[in-house]
Design a protein around this motif. Structure first.
Motif: not given
Ligand code: 8GP
Length: 764
Positions: A44-46, A197-200, A245-249, A578-583
């Motif tokens: 999604g957004g990320l 999974n988008d968030e969790p 780009n988030d904690t994934h890497p 709850k929504e970090a930013s939205g694009t």
């Protein structure tokens, strides 16, 4: 990324020529563009944010590589059967992918599992080596990412996992044919499929394997490139920045340490200095359940050397904390990279904070909340590391490509400079009093709504009227995004009509789109609810087509390009905080939709830019949400004291929308009545009142048009060009490196070629 063809033609500035040329061949360019399968390599957004940033970096001549995984199967295709989401495998590579080039010569090897052992190196120095028990090969596939009207072509480099040839060969030699084939299957599985999974997150071993695989490949690649031009790695951090780009890497922090120390023989302190100055961390979520952590046991069995390195980083880090806060054991355990309150976990966000030179959120409010809550104690330690980088989106894809009619209208008034400098849109403000311009604006919107109406007819078999207010909510389905609050409004309108079938209401078409994580029961139930309410509303003769509800299946980038331009109203109604930013909120606004929204994420800044008069605000603010919760929020109070709300909830509960089945939506109703984590019932009445203001405003469509024009005119800030300039200036400390096309330049100099000659020439 979305399909590449249209975007590449625009960025090369040859869209018109190619369109004409193709027409001369008796085809239409749009038909060709529509053939392209999109790479759905994110959720999604990320991921889409990263895609916009790739476009902007190329456009701004910033040399960059976008690293990721070449999933064989991307995000699933969504079908709707009997109102329910059904997931279908995304076979996007079925017919090949013409944009990618396999760079087998740059393949690397990645270890997994096994054990470590120490040995003494030269001059008796203590050294460790990792003896993995599996090795996979990473093969890079490159896709060029072209800047808009510039010579820069950056690279998106995606890694595919394969079995290393040597392994196959060994197994084959000892006659273990099945073993060899297993090895191949095992290796290829790593990049087989995207976790939807988008968030969790789920804490699955394969997911950690994916993360480590692509991170190790990418860091090895960066080191290889660096050593082509530099004699040592001492200045690696001066030449490369790796934006997490988030904690994934984030396992990259430990991997770069391992590569520098174990493979390239560097001492700890120097390696740590380089590592800390290489990484920067972007956080994209405030949901506590979405913060990644890995069970220490799982982590250690897959990455034993990395776990050792993380323990060492932690020990040194906690020593500095101890010095600063003597005797504060609570602080130590809260900051530690290891959560050992129950079973032990590695906290990836903590590793990212400790291993990075900069930490940023993706909208002003989000960054403030990170500093105040989620990462508060890191902020106290290193306030200077924290900055905000408000998200942005590329106007090339989200305006020029997806909305050619509006683009043409805008450019006819203010020229084309806005495409590279979105602040130029301000010049539209002077036309807001021009009645002819407003009429042309309305005309454009009407035509685009007609196109979407046709699309909805095709894909949902629902007839919608383009002259109704198009009220749109497209995004991943999640309780915090509150698609079900939107449904409560639809039912409220429906009940008004049922009470008085001749009531004068503003006719609306409600459009939904979005995927639910396959294992997210409540999100899937929300999809079913939307479709069930739609089935009743769309077919009730009292409604007389004044309300229509359409759930567009398989919402993706391709579909979104048809949806944003056609919207009148953009639903950005997440629970505040709850929504970090939205694009999506930005994409709607850029295309002239007005927003109904809470003070959440980038909505806050959109409202600041467009002006409070041009934004429909409602709902609890972040502090009010927290305060209400701490005082013991009881959703039943709202239910009991608000008869229209009670009626709506009771209808859902009674089976009114589910052929009398009172069990179907019970979990949803119970969660609203007895928990309501996302405060729908508290925000219900303010939302309904605000929607009534929306309808009132829409009745004066000329005024609505003014608001729409002003929204577009004031969107300058939300170009991803601005975001990338912010990253360049504050974090990466990098400047543009424009590319000169040598051959062309030389040809021009020596033969005095007139470029027009090329433009006019045709093969015989
Ligand atoms: C998303 C945010 O939810 C959205 O508000 C923001 O616009 C977008 O990132 C780009 O910054 N976050 C995620 O998708 C996310 O955090 N996903 C990972 C936790 C799985």
């Amino acid at each position: 990324m979305g399909p590449h063809l249209g975007n590449n033609l625009i960025n090369l500035n040859i869209y018109e020529q190619v369109r004409q040329a193709i027409e001369e061949c008796g085809l239409t360019l749009q038909d060709l563009i529509d053939q392209e399968e999109e790479p759905g390599l994110g959720n999604g957004g990320l991921g889409r944010l990263a895609a916009c940033y790739m476009d902007s970096m190329a456009t701004l001549d910033i040399p960059a590589i976008g690293y990721g995984i070449r999933y064989e199967f991307g995000i699933f295709d969504q079908e709707i059967r009997d109102g329910w989401q059904v997931e279908i495998t995304d076979k996007w590579l079925r017919y090949g992918n013409p944009w990618e080039i396999a760079r087998t010569e740059a393949a690397v090897e990645v270890g997994l599992g096994g054990r470590t052992e120490s040995y003494s190196g030269e001059q008796g120095r203590y050294r460790v080596r990792w003896i993995p028990d599996r090795v996979v090969r990473g093969v890079p596939y490159d896709t060029p990412i072209l800047g808009y009207k510039t010579n820069t072509a950056n690279t998106m480099r995606l890694w595919k996992a394969e079995a290393p040839e040597s392994f196959n060969f060994e197994a084959f030699n000892v006659g273990d044919y099945y073993g060899a084939v297993n090895q191949k299957t095992y290796s290829e599985n790593i990049t087989k499929v995207l976790y939807p999974n988008d968030e969790p997150i789920q804490g699955k071993q394969l997911r950690l394997e994916q993360q480590y695989f692509f991170v190790s490949c990418s860091l090895q690649d960066m080191i290889r490139i660096h050593l082509l031009r530099n004699s040592s790695l001492d200045n690696f951090h001066e030449k490369f920045t790796a934006q997490l780009n988030d904690t994934h890497p984030t396992v990259g922090v430990a991997e770069l340490m391992r590569l520098l120390i174990d493979v390239h023989g560097m001492e700890w302190d120097q390696a740590w200095n380089i590592t800390q100055n290489t990484f920067a961390y972007t956080n994209h979520t405030l949901l506590p359940e979405a913060l990644e952590k890995w069970q220490v046991e799982l982590f250690g069995s897959l990455l034993p050397r990395h776990l050792e390195i993380i323990y060492e980083i932690n020990q040194r880090f906690l020593d500095t904390v101890r010095e600063r806060y003597p005797g504060d054991n609570g602080k130590l355990s809260r900051l530690s990279l290891i959560d050992d309150s129950g079973s032990k976990y590695v906290r990836m966000a903590h590793l990212a904070c400790v291993g990075s030179m900069a930490i940023n959120g993706v909208a002003a409010l989000h960054t403030e909340l990170l500093k105040a809550n989620v990462l508060h104690e890191f902020y106290e330690l290193w306030p200077e590391k924290f900055t905000n980088k408000t998200n942005g989106v590329t106007p090339r894809r989200w305006m020029v490509l997806s909305n050619p009619r509006l683009t043409y209208l805008i450019s006819s008034k203010i020229g084309e400079d806005w495409i590279k400098n979105l602040y130029e849109l301000r010049k539209l403000e002077e036309f807001v009093n021009d009645a002819g311009f407003r009429e042309a604006w309305r005309q454009v919107k009407r035509e685009i709504k007609g196109d979407l109406a046709q699309k909805i007819q095709q894909c949902c078999n629902i007839t919608v009227n383009p002259d109704t207010l198009f009220d749109v909510q497209v995004k991943r389905i999640h309780e915090y995004k509150r698609q079900h609050l939107n449904v409560l409004h639809i039912i409220t309108l429906y009940n008004r009509i049922k009470r008085d079938p001749n009531i004068d209401i503003v006719p609306r078409t409600f459009v939904f789109g979005g995927k639910a994580a396959p294992s997210y029961f409540m999100a899937k139930l929300i999809i079913k609810l939307i479709n069930s309410v739609g089935a009743v509303v769309n077919n009730d003769s009292d409604v007389r087509d004044r309300l229509k509800v359409a759930f567009i299946p398989d919402y993706n980038v391709t579909m979104s390009q048809k949806v944003y331009p056609a919207a009148d109203l953009s639903e950005q109604i997440s629970t505040a905080g709850k929504e970090a930013s939205g694009t999506g909120n930005m994409k709607f606004s850029m295309n002239g939709a007005l927003t109904i929204g809470t003070l959440d994420g980038a909505n806050v800044e959109i409202r600041e830019e467009v002006g409070a008069d041009n934004f429909f605000l409602f709902g609890l603010k972040t502090e009010a949400v927290d305060e209400m919760k701490s005082q013991g929020y009881n959703p039943l109070d709202h239910y009991n004291s608000n008869p229209t709300l009670k009626e709506v909830i009771d209808q859902i509960a009674s089976g009114y929308f589910s052929n009398g089945d009172a069990d179907l939506f019970r979990p949803l109703v119970d969660s609203l009545l007895y928990n309501d984590q996302y405060m729908l019932l508290a925000d219900y009445q303010p939302y309904i009142d605000c929607q009534d203001r929306v309808s009132q405003t829409y009745r004066d469509y000329d005024h609505w048009t003014r608001m729409s024009i002003l929204n577009v005119a004031r969107m300058g800030k939300f170009s991803s060009d601005r975001s990338i300039q912010d990253y360049c200036r504050d974090i990466w400390k990098v400047q543009a490196v424009p590319v000169e096309l040598q051959d062309y330049v030389q040809a021009k100099a020596s033969f005095k070629v007139d470029p027009q000659q090329f433009a006019g020439s045709r093969p015989q």
